[in-house]
Design a protein around this motif. Sequence first.
Motif, PDB file in Angstrom:
ATOM      1  N   GLY A 164      -2.911   9.321 -12.167  1.00 19.61           N
ATOM      2  CA  GLY A 164      -3.939   8.808 -13.078  1.00 19.61           C
ATOM      3  C   GLY A 164      -3.453   8.432 -14.466  1.00 19.61           C
ATOM      4  O   GLY A 164      -3.764   7.372 -14.944  1.00 19.61           O
ATOM      5  N   LEU A 165      -2.741   9.275 -15.140  1.00 19.36           N
ATOM      6  CA  LEU A 165      -2.545  10.692 -14.841  1.00 19.36           C
ATOM      7  C   LEU A 165      -3.810  11.481 -15.145  1.00 19.36           C
ATOM      8  O   LEU A 165      -4.587  11.107 -16.029  1.00 19.36           O
ATOM      9  N   THR A 166      -4.032  12.564 -14.423  1.00 25.66           N
ATOM     10  CA  THR A 166      -5.168  13.448 -14.654  1.00 25.66           C
ATOM     11  C   THR A 166      -4.683  14.887 -14.679  1.00 25.66           C
ATOM     12  O   THR A 166      -3.672  15.223 -14.064  1.00 25.66           O
ATOM     13  N   TRP A 167      -5.397  15.718 -15.411  1.00 19.27           N
ATOM     14  CA  TRP A 167      -5.071  17.144 -15.399  1.00 19.27           C
ATOM     15  C   TRP A 167      -6.264  17.956 -15.891  1.00 19.27           C
ATOM     16  O   TRP A 167      -7.204  17.429 -16.491  1.00 19.27           O
ATOM     17  N   GLY A 168      -6.229  19.233 -15.622  1.00 21.43           N
ATOM     18  CA  GLY A 168      -7.310  20.114 -16.055  1.00 21.43           C
ATOM     19  C   GLY A 168      -7.007  21.555 -15.719  1.00 21.43           C
ATOM     20  O   GLY A 168      -6.088  21.854 -14.945  1.00 21.43           O
ATOM     21  N   SER A 169      -7.774  22.464 -16.304  1.00 23.71           N
ATOM     22  CA  SER A 169      -7.554  23.890 -16.053  1.00 23.71           C
ATOM     23  C   SER A 169      -8.812  24.681 -16.357  1.00 23.71           C
ATOM     24  O   SER A 169      -9.707  24.211 -17.059  1.00 23.71           O
ATOM     25  N   ALA A 170      -8.853  25.887 -15.824  1.00 17.97           N
ATOM     26  CA  ALA A 170      -9.991  26.776 -16.052  1.00 17.97           C
ATOM     27  C   ALA A 170      -9.636  28.169 -15.562  1.00 17.97           C
ATOM     28  O   ALA A 170      -8.720  28.349 -14.745  1.00 17.97           O
ATOM     29  N   VAL A 171     -10.379  29.135 -16.048  1.00 14.65           N
ATOM     30  CA  VAL A 171     -10.325  30.503 -15.515  1.00 14.65           C
ATOM     31  C   VAL A 171     -11.564  30.709 -14.666  1.00 14.65           C
ATOM     32  O   VAL A 171     -12.681  30.345 -15.072  1.00 14.65           O
ATOM     33  N   LEU A 172     -11.374  31.251 -13.489  1.00 19.97           N
ATOM     34  CA  LEU A 172     -12.480  31.554 -12.571  1.00 19.97           C
ATOM     35  C   LEU A 172     -12.527  33.051 -12.331  1.00 19.97           C
ATOM     36  O   LEU A 172     -11.523  33.659 -11.939  1.00 19.97           O
ATOM     37  N   THR A 173     -13.689  33.659 -12.554  1.00 19.96           N
ATOM     38  CA  THR A 173     -13.888  35.069 -12.223  1.00 19.96           C
ATOM     39  C   THR A 173     -14.506  35.137 -10.833  1.00 19.96           C
ATOM     40  O   THR A 173     -15.577  34.557 -10.579  1.00 19.96           O
ATOM     41  N   TRP A 174     -13.828  35.829  -9.936  1.00 20.38           N
ATOM     42  CA  TRP A 174     -14.148  35.786  -8.509  1.00 20.38           C
ATOM     43  C   TRP A 174     -15.455  36.501  -8.195  1.00 20.38           C
ATOM     44  O   TRP A 174     -15.753  37.552  -8.740  1.00 20.38           O
TER      45      TRP A 174
END
Length: 368
Positions: free
Chosen positions: A336-346
């Motif tokens: 794309g360029l594409t990007w991303g991030s996150a914190v996930l609490t299960w």
Amino acid sequence: MKAQFASLKGDEFMSRQAISPAIGVTGIGVYTPSSIRTYQDTAMAVNMPEQWVLSRTGIHQRHVAGDQQATSDLAAAAAQAALASAGLSAEEIGLIVLGTTTPDEPCPATACRVQALLDARNAVALDVSGACSSWLFGVKVAQEWMASDTRVRHAVVIGSEVYSRFLDFSDRATSVLFGDGAAATVLSRVPDSEGFAPITLASDGTRADYACIPAGGSRHPASTGTLRGGAHYVHMDGRAARVFVNEIFPQLIEEALSSAGVESSKITAVVAHQPNPVLLRKAYANTGMPEDKLIVIGDRVGNLGAGSIPYALAQAVVEKRLRVGDKLLLLAFGAGLTWGSAVLTWSGATLRDPTRFRIGVPSQSTTE
């Protein structure tokens, strides 16, 4: 290099805002076709030693869709598994978001094909096209949608690819990497202590040619010339892609932890896009985080594009790496360029009968 990636400030600001109510993963499922392409098959096709394939990629095998299987078929199978995991029927789904680089056709949206296969008559269905970042982009769409529309209680976000139809098997840069498969997640409202922290997303279209399928769209429609030139296959600048991954990896971690207000020591597992195990491990090693927190699936399935992150998430579940309340680091990057991030609490989703859906289980071999 950090300043190079500090784009889309307005969108980034919106992505960092707290989401209410909390949205988390309440179901998960995967599907991989039964046929297997081994690294020996790959080495023969590209006329290179077997050890060359393993040392460059770390990929031992990949799955290959059957002649009658399309991206929507794999996606629907994974979605059915995710619905079983969540204990839901298709009629209870209000939204289907499908991420893919290999749609069934340019029109309609492949998500609509999936909706029909599931008989999810109450769902809105749409595609997102963020390449290997698509699943996280799709989660963001579903998260915002569910926050603004209380009628949608559950969404299915899927990553599904049939790359084998878009590979030149003599091309050493691409044919050794990509596999076919799908993974799906059910998103629902969860307690405030669980779910996705703010998701940070970004793009840089000036580097769109790093990885692309040049033909088949309005700029270069299908013709005898594009077919002869192999323009309908995946093209990739491998060196530029490696540089990008190594540069963006630490920034993604920093942004996710900062947005969530979480220290790295609190992270149970790191679930990243899987370009190939060799590149992934090298990029991760530079972060200083413990090696045993990284989930690796590429050795068994290759690069699944939009399916990589949810598939790795499912693998963490199968390996019993996650408990309710554990925090995961999600890292996406792609063409794309594409990007991303996150914190996930299960939230405790489990995979129903993992052997049935062949997580990393070889079946039969096929040659390239």
